[in-house]
Design an enzyme around this catalytic site. Structure first.
Site, PDB file in Angstrom:
ATOM      1  N   GLU A  47       9.415  49.500  16.369  1.00 25.29           N
ATOM      2  CA  GLU A  47       9.403  48.053  16.642  1.00 25.29           C
ATOM      3  C   GLU A  47       8.131  47.717  17.430  1.00 25.29           C
ATOM      4  O   GLU A  47       7.735  48.479  18.313  1.00 25.29           O
ATOM      5  CB  GLU A  47      10.632  47.713  17.498  1.00 25.29           C
ATOM      6  N   ASN A 110      10.139  38.555  15.950  1.00 27.09           N
ATOM      7  CA  ASN A 110      10.010  40.004  16.050  1.00 27.09           C
ATOM      8  C   ASN A 110      10.254  40.522  14.627  1.00 27.09           C
ATOM      9  O   ASN A 110      11.379  40.443  14.128  1.00 27.09           O
ATOM     10  CB  ASN A 110      11.057  40.532  17.041  1.00 27.09           C
ATOM     11  N   LYS A 127      13.852  39.883  13.123  1.00 26.28           N
ATOM     12  CA  LYS A 127      14.982  40.356  13.956  1.00 26.28           C
ATOM     13  C   LYS A 127      15.988  39.253  14.229  1.00 26.28           C
ATOM     14  O   LYS A 127      15.625  38.153  14.672  1.00 26.28           O
ATOM     15  CB  LYS A 127      14.434  40.919  15.267  1.00 26.28           C
ATOM     16  N   GLU A 146      13.352  38.707  25.101  1.00 24.82           N
ATOM     17  CA  GLU A 146      13.224  38.395  23.664  1.00 24.82           C
ATOM     18  C   GLU A 146      13.833  37.048  23.312  1.00 24.82           C
ATOM     19  O   GLU A 146      13.340  36.357  22.424  1.00 24.82           O
ATOM     20  CB  GLU A 146      13.871  39.509  22.833  1.00 24.82           C
ATOM     21  N   CYS A 172      15.722  47.378  16.150  1.00 25.13           N
ATOM     22  CA  CYS A 172      16.241  47.777  17.456  1.00 25.13           C
ATOM     23  C   CYS A 172      17.678  47.346  17.703  1.00 25.13           C
ATOM     24  O   CYS A 172      18.600  47.955  17.212  1.00 25.13           O
ATOM     25  CB  CYS A 172      15.321  47.299  18.576  1.00 25.13           C
ATOM     26  N   ASN A 197      12.565  49.819  20.902  1.00 25.32           N
ATOM     27  CA  ASN A 197      12.027  49.973  22.262  1.00 25.32           C
ATOM     28  C   ASN A 197      13.244  49.883  23.163  1.00 25.32           C
ATOM     29  O   ASN A 197      13.701  48.780  23.491  1.00 25.32           O
ATOM     30  CB  ASN A 197      11.067  48.835  22.609  1.00 25.32           C
TER      31      ASN A 197
HETATM   32  N1  CDV Z   1      14.150  45.999  21.870  1.00 20.68           N
HETATM   33  C1  CDV Z   1      15.496  45.964  21.950  1.00 20.68           C
HETATM   34  O1  CDV Z   1      16.172  45.334  21.138  1.00 20.68           O
HETATM   35  N2  CDV Z   1      16.049  46.673  22.977  1.00 20.68           N
HETATM   36  C2  CDV Z   1      17.467  46.678  23.253  1.00 20.68           C
HETATM   37  C3  CDV Z   1      17.716  46.879  24.721  1.00 20.68           C
HETATM   38  C4  CDV Z   1      17.159  45.747  25.534  1.00 20.68           C
HETATM   39  C5  CDV Z   1      19.225  46.996  24.995  1.00 20.68           C
HETATM   40  C6  CDV Z   1      18.204  47.736  22.446  1.00 20.68           C
HETATM   41  O2  CDV Z   1      19.226  47.407  21.840  1.00 20.68           O
HETATM   42  O3  CDV Z   1      17.813  48.907  22.474  1.00 20.68           O
END
Ligand code: CDV
Length: 316
Positions: A47, A110, A127, A146, A172, A197
């Site tokens: 990501e 994103n 996203k 975000e 993510c 991330n």
């Molecule tokens: N970049 C993300 O989506 N990170 C989230 C954290 C913030 C919980 C994740 O689900 O890994």
């Protein structure tokens, strides 16, 4: 005809705030060349793979914020990645932050794109499950903003027929939601790709910090198995601008088993031979959706967003 793809998960170590797009792209190209040498047909990047993960910081200045986004793809800075992919004949999935002006209004997403072995963009995903908050929490060591910096993706969860299989993407936090996987599953996905991330520390819930690696694999393994699909989950790992992020990038078979896993927190490639025909044993039997799903009993999934009152009635 064999439907085996050699897939590379290209985990990245931290991208320092000072690292330019050109430098980040040079790292991606280096990994692409190495992955191809390992036989890869397709390489999956994390990501937001072109910059540091700026949603960890509170940014008020509009121009400063915009500087973290890509206005075009490919751009002068990213064109060499596309050129290398086409020259080597390798597909890729890239996560980046997108500034879109096509509707006449500035929109930030994103985003992830899927590029085929000829260097053509064949798919785009934005996203949908944005974590964190839009409020400043200066008392936390870092934040996830975000919800402030991105709009909710407007493209759904499509699956594309490309590179010999059915491919889907998520980003993510999406991996934690069974709905993301099932929407891909209902299109017969055979390879689901995602980057992440994920901080080691949860400022709101430190009591779950120890479980972050487990929850990552739990989500991806369950999503893969329950939808009979291969899955590739790729981290940006290590200590990035004061934020420790988990690694353990992995490739998961339709059985739910991890077949390849990164063992560092830096730039690292792991590959697996993914026979897409191995999805069928799950799709045609235990998860034959057409025979076994009962959507007439799943109404609440569309009716409710948050949990509400229980529906149980005492019989008699
Ligand atoms: N970049 C993300 O989506 N990170 C989230 C954290 C913030 C919980 C994740 O689900 O890994």
């Amino acid at each position: 005809m064999s439907r085996t793809l050699i897939v590379a998960a290209a985990q990245m170590g931290p991208i320092p705030r000072s690292q330019s797009r050109q430098e980040a792209v040079a790292r991606l190209i280096g990994m692409m060349v190495e992955a191809r040498r390992m036989g890869a047909d397709l390489i999956v990047y994390p990501e937001a793979a072109l910059t540091a993960f700026f949603p960890h910081w509170w940014i008020e200045d509009e121009a400063e914020l915009d500087a973290w986004f890509e206005r075009e793809m490919p751009s002068a800075a990213t064109q060499p990645l596309f050129d290398t992919a086409a020259r080597l004949g390798i597909g890729f999935k890239l996560g980046y932050c997108e500034l879109d002006m096509t509707t006449g209004r500035k929109r930030r997403f994103n985003t992830a794109i899927l590029v085929d072995r000829l260097g053509r963009i064949v798919g785009k995903y934005r996203k949908i499950h944005l974590p964190g908050t839009d409020r400043h929490r200066p008392e936390h060591p870092f934040q996830n903003l975000e919800k402030r910096y991105f709009e909710i993706g407007d493209l759904g969860f499509p699956v594309w027929e490309t590179m010999g299989g059915r491919m889907g993407m998520m980003i993510c936090n999406d991996r934690r939601w069974p709905e993301s996987w099932r929407v891909l599953g209902l299109q017969g996905v055979e390879l689901a790709m995602l980057g992440y991330n994920t901080p080691v520390h949860n400022p709101n819930t430190p009591e779950t910090d120890d479980l972050n690696n487990f929850h990552n694999h739990l989500s991806v393994q369950a999503g893969a198995y329950q939808n009979g699909t291969w899955a590739v989950a790729v981290a940006k790992a290590g200590l990035e601008e004061g934020v420790d992020q988990i690694g353990q990038s992995c490739i998961v078979a339709p059985s739910g088993e991890i077949v390849a896993q990164a063992s560092t927190l830096g730039d690292e490639i792991v590959v697996a031979r993914c026979d897409l025909d191995r999805c069928a044993v799950y799709k045609k039997h235990i998860f034959d959706f057409a025979r076994h799903r009962r959507p007439e009993h799943y109404g609440l999934i569309l009716e409710r967003t948050g949990a509400g009152e229980p529906l149980g009635k005492t019989p008699g």
